[in-house]
Design a protein around this motif. Structure first.
Motif, short mmCIF file in Angstrom:
data_model
loop_
_atom_site.label_atom_id
_atom_site.label_comp_id
_atom_site.label_asym_id
_atom_site.label_seq_id
_atom_site.Cartn_x
_atom_site.Cartn_y
_atom_site.Cartn_z
N LEU A 148 -44.84 -22.27 14.62
CA LEU A 148 -43.98 -23.38 15.04
C LEU A 148 -44.91 -24.16 16.17
CD1 LEU A 148 -40.57 -21.87 15.26
CD2 LEU A 148 -41.30 -23.34 13.62
N GLY A 149 -45.85 -23.59 16.99
CA GLY A 149 -46.51 -24.00 17.92
C GLY A 149 -47.61 -25.21 17.62
N SER A 150 -47.87 -25.35 16.16
CA SER A 150 -48.82 -26.37 15.49
C SER A 150 -48.10 -27.33 14.79
CB SER A 150 -49.65 -25.55 14.87
OG SER A 150 -49.42 -24.72 13.55
N VAL A 151 -46.77 -27.28 14.62
CA VAL A 151 -46.25 -28.20 13.79
C VAL A 151 -45.48 -29.34 14.63
CG1 VAL A 151 -45.11 -26.78 12.25
CG2 VAL A 151 -43.89 -27.43 13.92
N ASP A 152 -45.40 -30.70 14.09
CA ASP A 152 -45.13 -31.86 14.91
C ASP A 152 -43.73 -31.78 15.54
OD1 ASP A 152 -47.65 -33.89 14.87
OD2 ASP A 152 -47.45 -32.48 13.09
N ALA A 153 -42.60 -31.38 14.73
CA ALA A 153 -41.36 -31.33 15.02
C ALA A 153 -40.69 -30.21 14.28
CB ALA A 153 -40.63 -32.80 14.65
N VAL A 154 -39.65 -29.78 15.02
CA VAL A 154 -38.74 -28.68 14.36
C VAL A 154 -37.16 -29.29 14.45
CG1 VAL A 154 -37.69 -26.41 14.61
CG2 VAL A 154 -39.99 -26.75 15.15
N LEU A 155 -36.61 -29.28 13.19
CA LEU A 155 -35.07 -30.11 13.18
C LEU A 155 -34.13 -28.94 12.81
CD1 LEU A 155 -37.05 -32.41 11.80
CD2 LEU A 155 -35.10 -33.45 11.95
N VAL A 156 -33.21 -28.59 13.63
CA VAL A 156 -32.16 -27.57 13.19
C VAL A 156 -30.99 -28.00 12.62
CG1 VAL A 156 -30.60 -25.85 14.42
CG2 VAL A 156 -32.99 -26.32 15.32
N ASN A 157 -30.67 -27.81 11.67
CA ASN A 157 -29.68 -28.17 10.61
C ASN A 157 -28.24 -27.48 10.81
OD1 ASN A 157 -28.02 -29.36 8.70
ND2 ASN A 157 -28.89 -28.23 6.97
N GLY A 158 -27.60 -28.26 11.54
CA GLY A 158 -26.02 -28.05 11.92
C GLY A 158 -26.16 -27.17 13.06
N GLU A 159 -24.97 -26.63 13.67
CA GLU A 159 -24.97 -25.97 14.80
C GLU A 159 -25.67 -24.58 15.01
OE1 GLU A 159 -21.41 -24.17 17.84
OE2 GLU A 159 -20.65 -25.41 15.91
N ALA A 160 -26.50 -24.50 15.90
CA ALA A 160 -27.19 -23.51 15.81
C ALA A 160 -26.50 -21.93 16.46
CB ALA A 160 -28.32 -23.65 16.86
N ALA A 161 -26.97 -20.98 15.58
CA ALA A 161 -26.47 -19.47 16.03
C ALA A 161 -27.47 -18.68 16.47
CB ALA A 161 -25.41 -19.17 14.82
N PHE A 162 -28.67 -19.30 16.92
CA PHE A 162 -29.85 -18.45 17.39
C PHE A 162 -30.40 -19.54 18.50
CE2 PHE A 162 -31.18 -21.78 14.44
CZ PHE A 162 -32.34 -21.81 14.62
N GLU A 163 -31.42 -18.62 18.95
CA GLU A 163 -32.11 -19.33 20.21
C GLU A 163 -33.06 -20.46 19.65
OE1 GLU A 163 -35.05 -18.34 23.87
OE2 GLU A 163 -34.48 -16.65 22.74
N VAL A 164 -32.79 -21.61 20.04
CA VAL A 164 -33.39 -22.69 19.27
C VAL A 164 -34.72 -22.75 20.18
CG1 VAL A 164 -33.30 -25.28 19.21
CG2 VAL A 164 -31.15 -23.95 18.85
N GLY B 231 -37.45 -27.85 22.37
CA GLY B 231 -37.74 -29.31 22.11
C GLY B 231 -37.49 -29.62 20.85
N ALA B 232 -36.87 -28.53 20.07
CA ALA B 232 -36.14 -28.91 18.87
C ALA B 232 -35.28 -29.83 18.59
CB ALA B 232 -35.65 -27.73 18.18
N PHE B 233 -35.40 -30.70 17.78
CA PHE B 233 -34.21 -32.00 17.26
C PHE B 233 -33.11 -31.26 16.71
CE2 PHE B 233 -38.55 -34.13 17.43
CZ PHE B 233 -38.26 -35.05 18.61
N THR B 234 -32.14 -31.98 16.41
CA THR B 234 -30.96 -31.82 15.76
C THR B 234 -30.82 -32.66 14.64
OG1 THR B 234 -29.41 -33.20 16.89
CG2 THR B 234 -29.81 -31.23 17.66
N MET B 235 -30.10 -32.28 13.38
CA MET B 235 -29.80 -32.91 12.40
C MET B 235 -28.39 -31.94 11.65
SD MET B 235 -32.25 -31.64 9.15
CE MET B 235 -31.31 -32.32 7.70
N ARG B 236 -27.81 -32.87 10.79
CA ARG B 236 -26.45 -32.59 10.15
C ARG B 236 -26.54 -33.18 8.72
NH1 ARG B 236 -21.15 -35.24 12.13
NH2 ARG B 236 -21.74 -37.39 12.10
N LEU B 237 -25.86 -32.46 8.00
CA LEU B 237 -25.59 -32.86 6.49
C LEU B 237 -24.14 -33.32 6.53
CD1 LEU B 237 -27.23 -30.19 4.27
CD2 LEU B 237 -28.30 -32.42 5.37
N VAL B 238 -23.92 -34.58 6.05
CA VAL B 238 -22.86 -35.33 6.31
C VAL B 238 -22.34 -35.80 4.73
CG1 VAL B 238 -21.46 -37.36 7.07
CG2 VAL B 238 -23.44 -36.37 8.61
N PRO B 239 -21.06 -35.18 4.40
CA PRO B 239 -20.63 -35.81 3.03
C PRO B 239 -20.45 -37.18 2.98
CG PRO B 239 -19.50 -33.73 3.87
CD PRO B 239 -20.15 -34.17 5.03
N SER B 240 -20.76 -37.95 2.00
CA SER B 240 -20.51 -39.30 1.84
C SER B 240 -19.62 -39.76 0.87
CB SER B 240 -22.04 -39.97 2.06
OG SER B 240 -22.67 -39.37 0.65
#
Length: 357
Positions: free
Chosen positions: A192-208, A211-220
């Motif tokens: 993870l130290g060499s990637v450009d961005a980390v995105l956490v999908n949904g509410e995190a149940a672990f230590e994020v 600098g991680a970003f957030t995202m979510r999946l939304v029914p459309s």
């Protein structure tokens, strides 16, 4: 993944004690990963750089994280900014007669895999499947693409990349934090130290990770499998309880989404990338059947008439969108040539500041 494989994966994410027995094998695996990475970084193994930018969307873990919906979002994002993106995939689960394989409306899922078929349907951009990523990338260049998005390409180091995005399932995180076969990690967490961005999908149940970003999946929308007719989420196009099938990395996520929409579902879990048979979709009653878009590409012609697909879209947080805009605007980002300052295999990019939700 087989039933035994699914049970092992569940154990890896919950940190079952018996996995400690596999740590000697994990040590061998980690050494193999380190040697392979060093070989590409030193030039002992060839790395091909495309004349256009390459964005890799991947994960560190086995099992679904939501990366394919992010790929679809990213393609739309790039198109809105005047780019001509193409999608490159390994095509897991597919067996083509020859490669590179350009996915068209007539390409069988058995040849290209379910995720490439889904992404081709959802985005309409060129999608190419090839185990040889550089060869597949050259095929996309022939299609006129000026930026390439590699789905699940983090570990495929033969293709140089300009941005690496890692998606993490917020509910499962990194499991027990161990590499295969003692845990679900394809690479150590230090990656993870060499990637450009980390995105956490949904509410995190672990230590994020910092600098991680957030995202979510939304029914459309709801889409009828047979004719493609789309209906709004509310009210749903059916009444009462439904049968819900999911052959994805984490079926529970789909069932939880249905519950959040107020849909009473009878869940039926299958292994990731499962190849359905008609009898598996016949539950002996007249209740409607609902499924994911990934399952839908394999169920055409097999599922009963009253079958519906729940469409979902990725929604990255505003901080990620702003960060991505800035990265694409950097000098060299539009060229992907050897004069830019973007990521090289084996190098660690400068850490990005002010990340957040």
């Amino acid at each position: 993944m087989s039933g035994a494989g699914e049970r092992w994966l569940a154990a890896a994410y919950r940190g079952a004690a018996w996995l400690r027995l596999l740590r000697p094998l994990e040590a061998l695996y980690r050494r193999g990963v380190a040697r392979r990475t060093a070989a590409y970084a030193s030039g002992r193994r060839a790395v091909w750089r495309a004349p256009v930018p390459v964005i890799v969307v991947g994960n560190l873990t086995l099992g679904g994280t939501g990366k394919s919906p992010l790929v679809a979002w990213l393609v739309r994002f790039l198109e809105e900014r005047g780019r001509r993106p193409g999608i490159l995939s390994r095509g897991y689960g597919g067996r083509g007669e020859r490669y590179p394989l350009r996915v068209t409306a007539r390409t069988p899922v058995a040849a290209c895999g379910d995720e490439p078929r889904m992404l081709a349907d959802q985005t309409g951009v060129p999608v190419v499947v090839d185990p040889d990523r550089p060869r597949g990338a050259r095929r996309l260049l022939e299609e006129g693409c000026d930026i390439l998005v590699a789905d699940d390409g983090l570990q495929h180091l033969a293709l140089a990349r300009d941005l690496e995005l890692v998606v993490v399932d917020g509910a499962r995180g990194f499991g027990n934090g161990r590499c295969l076969p003692a845990g679900p990690l394809r690479e150590p967490l230090t990656r993870l130290g060499s990637v450009d961005a980390v995105l956490v999908n949904g509410e995190a149940a672990f230590e994020v990770p910092p600098g991680a970003f957030t995202m979510r999946l939304v029914p459309s929308a709801w889409r009828r499998l047979g004719d493609g007719e789309r209906r709004p989420l509310d009210p749903p196009p059916f009444a009462g309880a439904v049968h819900a099938v999911a052959g994805i990395g984490r079926p529970a996520r789909f069932f939880e989404t249905l519950a959040g929409l107020g849909v009473e579902a009878i869940p039926h879990s299958f292994g990731d990338h499962h190849a359905y048979r008609a009898e598996e979709l016949d539950f002996g009653d007249a209740r409607p059947l609902v499924m994911t878009a990934k399952d839908a590409v394999k169920c055409r012609g097999l599922a009963p008439d009253a079958s519906w697909v729940l469409e979902v879209t990725a929604e990255p947080g505003s901080a990620f969108v702003a960060w991505l805009e800035a990265r694409l605007a950097e000098p060299g980002a539009a060229r992907g040539d050897d004069n830019d300052t973007t990521l090289r295999v084996g190098q660690t990019p400068a850490r990005h500041q002010e990340r957040g939700a």
